[in-house]
Design an enzyme around this catalytic site. Structure first.
Site, PDB file in Angstrom:
ATOM      1  N   SER A 243       0.850  -1.183   0.000  1.00  0.00           N
ATOM      2  CA  SER A 243       0.000   0.000   0.000  1.00  0.00           C
ATOM      3  C   SER A 243       0.887   1.234   0.000  1.00  0.00           C
ATOM      4  O   SER A 243       2.105   1.125   0.058  1.00  0.00           O
ATOM      5  CB  SER A 243      -0.876  -0.010   1.256  1.00  0.00           C
ATOM      6  OG  SER A 243      -0.036   0.188   2.379  1.00  0.00           O
ATOM      7  N   LYS A 244       0.256   2.374  -0.066  1.00  0.00           N
ATOM      8  CA  LYS A 244       1.006   3.644  -0.082  1.00  0.00           C
ATOM      9  C   LYS A 244       2.012   3.739   1.037  1.00  0.00           C
ATOM     10  O   LYS A 244       3.133   4.181   0.863  1.00  0.00           O
ATOM     11  CB  LYS A 244       0.023   4.817   0.038  1.00  0.00           C
ATOM     12  CG  LYS A 244      -0.334   5.354  -1.310  1.00  0.00           C
ATOM     13  CD  LYS A 244      -0.919   6.732  -1.243  1.00  0.00           C
ATOM     14  CE  LYS A 244      -0.881   7.216  -2.656  1.00  0.00           C
ATOM     15  NZ  LYS A 244      -0.795   8.453  -3.044  1.00  0.00           N
ATOM     16  N   ARG A 245       1.555   3.320   2.186  1.00  0.00           N
ATOM     17  CA  ARG A 245       2.385   3.351   3.388  1.00  0.00           C
ATOM     18  C   ARG A 245       3.697   2.586   3.205  1.00  0.00           C
ATOM     19  O   ARG A 245       4.725   2.933   3.759  1.00  0.00           O
ATOM     20  CB  ARG A 245       1.538   2.740   4.508  1.00  0.00           C
ATOM     21  CG  ARG A 245       2.156   2.457   5.814  1.00  0.00           C
ATOM     22  CD  ARG A 245       1.062   2.004   6.794  1.00  0.00           C
ATOM     23  NE  ARG A 245       0.422   0.750   6.364  1.00  0.00           N
ATOM     24  CZ  ARG A 245       0.880  -0.461   6.663  1.00  0.00           C
ATOM     25  NH1 ARG A 245       1.963  -0.590   7.382  1.00  0.00           N
ATOM     26  NH2 ARG A 245       0.255  -1.539   6.253  1.00  0.00           N
ATOM     27  N   HIS A 246       3.671   1.513   2.404  1.00  0.00           N
ATOM     28  CA  HIS A 246       4.875   0.710   2.187  1.00  0.00           C
ATOM     29  C   HIS A 246       5.740   1.259   1.064  1.00  0.00           C
ATOM     30  O   HIS A 246       6.834   0.766   0.837  1.00  0.00           O
ATOM     31  CB  HIS A 246       4.511  -0.716   1.763  1.00  0.00           C
ATOM     32  CG  HIS A 246       3.715  -1.482   2.758  1.00  0.00           C
ATOM     33  ND1 HIS A 246       2.393  -1.783   2.569  1.00  0.00           N
ATOM     34  CD2 HIS A 246       4.072  -2.024   3.938  1.00  0.00           C
ATOM     35  CE1 HIS A 246       1.968  -2.490   3.592  1.00  0.00           C
ATOM     36  NE2 HIS A 246       2.953  -2.645   4.438  1.00  0.00           N
ATOM     37  N   GLY A 247       5.187   2.162   0.290  1.00  0.00           N
ATOM     38  CA  GLY A 247       5.976   2.656  -0.846  1.00  0.00           C
ATOM     39  C   GLY A 247       5.323   2.398  -2.193  1.00  0.00           C
ATOM     40  O   GLY A 247       5.974   2.518  -3.225  1.00  0.00           O
TER      41      GLY A 247
END
Ligand code: GLU
Length: 471
Positions: A243-247
């Site tokens: 997800s966005k949080r992971h990159g």
């Protein structure tokens, strides 16, 4: 056989990092064999496709340097060709008209589910020898279905996943054109892959289940199916869906974060592919070494720290001239004019050991090109207090007398000031750093002052002396 690969994104969002990896694998494989790589925009879903997304794909691919060997290819420009192939298939009996209404299909599905069967088209309009078809209802525009062979199996020898066997009776008759004549996704892919002479289809493994149908259609069209390589997905560092949080960001967001295209490609190529223990590859090396034997069939994990590490390695070793334009872009983005200061290449050489990204480098180098707006509060309190007044005065005098503004003479002058005031070098160097850059960290003082220039150095030392006197 000359290799032709393609990257075929649907323009429904930005070019994200997973898509970029698929594009890279396709590109490398083609180049490895002296073949060609093409970019095809799969925009037949007009509701979800946007021009913005198309632009973002081209922008991202251009920035990464993954250039297509053919011009711009859009599926929406090929509708005549799809219509032609559909007409051919209807004439050849490999496709047929189906008049079943939505209600009929819903009822069929409900009955199958009630019987705990897998929902599938039951073939009611499928022509067979000796079978009497219903009379077409008035005023209904039929869809066109592919007459999928019902016997045997489809064997997919995937270059990454190995052999996968699909039983033909699991595959029902796919709609290839809707009632309004618009061809469907799986069909367009097949016609394109055939017409464009694609030898290797490299794509995300979310498409594995489309593959047996596509193979059957290509065969029905009398062509040889390409080889397939289904790339496993990328997970977050914690093993969860990326997800966005992971990159899971757009490629251009990585640019904004200060990555160079080569660093991104290098990071991406190692996401799922390996060549012994080697971590860093030039583009030429990637091309020479890339293969599917060493692409992992299990999901790769995205690791932002590793990406930063790769970025730093690149900055440290890259050809300065190659990264200067990208550094220029970052400085401008921070509102400074790169012409208003030392040559970018010289600043890069001074800064690259201590910066993991070009964004960081630009932030830490702004002071070479623009006046400093304020001092870091803590650093100023520590190094630009009343205690610093004689130090700064000594420096202004000593450096003001340097004839030849070069690192060596600057170094000697700073040393002389420290000696004269019976101070350690650090006690003199720190006020200089804060005075000229706003904070207490900078590359070596002598080099930094040389790059900054005499005038700017002395002006900033004077401003700092005034500040120190007032605090
Ligand atoms: N357009 C598809 C996607 O963006 C890819 C299709 C393919 O590579 O065959 O997922």
């Amino acid at each position: 056989m000359s290799v032709v690969t393609r990257f075929a994104p649907s323009p429904t969002g930005f070019l994200h990092i997973g898509g970029a990896r698929t594009a890279l694998f396709s590109y490398l494989y083609a180049k490895r064999f002296g073949g060609k790589f093409l970019l095809r925009i799969e925009d037949t879903d007009r509701e979800r496709s946007t021009q913005e997304a198309v632009d973002a794909i081209f922008e991202g691919m251009a920035w990464l340097g993954l250039t297509s060997d053919f011009g711009e290819i859009y599926q929406t420009k090929r509708f005549d060709r799809y219509a032609e192939v559909i007409a051919q298939m209807l004439a050849a009996g490999t496709a047929y008209h189906c008049y079943a209404s939505r209600e009929e299909l819903d009822a069929m599905r409900a009955e199958q589910q009630a019987r705990k069967e897998k929902p599938r088209y039951d073939g009611r309009w499928r022509p067979e020898a000796g079978k009497v078809l219903p009379t077409p209802p008035e005023g209904v525009k039929p869809v066109v279905r592919f007459k999928n062979p019902q016997e045997g199996e489809v064997v997919l020898n995937d270059l990454i996943k190995g052999q996968i066997v699909f039983s033909s009776d699991e595959l029902d008759d796919l709609i290839i054109a809707r009632g309004d004549g618009v061809p469907t996704y799986n069909f367009c892919v097949v016609v394109d892959d055939m017409d464009m002479g694609i030898t290797h289809v490299i794509r995300g493994d979310d498409h594995v289940n489309n593959t047996p149908r596509q193979i059957n259609m290509i065969k029905a069209l009398g062509a040889t199916p390409p080889q397939y390589a289904h790339v496993s997905m990328i997970l977050g560092s914690d093993g969860a869906k990326l997800s966005k949080r992971h990159g899971a960001l757009g490629v251009m967001e990585y640019r904004a974060m200060g990555f160079t295209p080569d660093a991104i490609l290098d990071y991406l190529v190692r996401l799922g592919w390996s060549h012994g223990d080697q971590e860093l590859f030039t583009r030429e090396e990637m091309i020479a070494k890339f293969d599917f034997d060493h692409v992992s069939a299990s999901p790769a994990r995205f690791d932002m720290e590793k990406a930063y590490w790769v970025s730093h390695q690149y900055l440290k070793s890259a050809d300065v001239a190659a990264i200067a334009p990208e550094f220029d872009w970052h400085l401008r983005r921070q509102g400074v004019d790169p012409a208003n200061g030392p040559a970018l290449s010289e600043v890069i050489v001074q800064q690259r050991e201590r910066c993991r990204t070009l964004l960081e480098m630009a932030e830490k180098s702004k002071f070479f090109y623009a006046d400093i707006e304020s001092y870091n509060e803590k650093d100023a309190a520590k190094h630009l207090s009343a205690k610093a007044v004689p130090i700064l005065a000594g420096l202004i005098e000593g450096l003001g007398a340097v004839g030849d503004w070069q690192a060596e003479s600057i170094h000697a002058a700073v040393h002389a000031v420290a000696e004269k005031l019976a101070l350690k070098l650090g006690d003199v160097a720190q006020p200089i750093r804060v005075a000229i850059s706003g904070a207490a960290v900078s590359p070596p003082i002598d080099q930094t002052l040389q790059l900054l220039g005499r005038e700017r150095t002395l002006a900033r030392l004077k401003a700092a002396a005034d500040y120190a006197a007032a605090h």
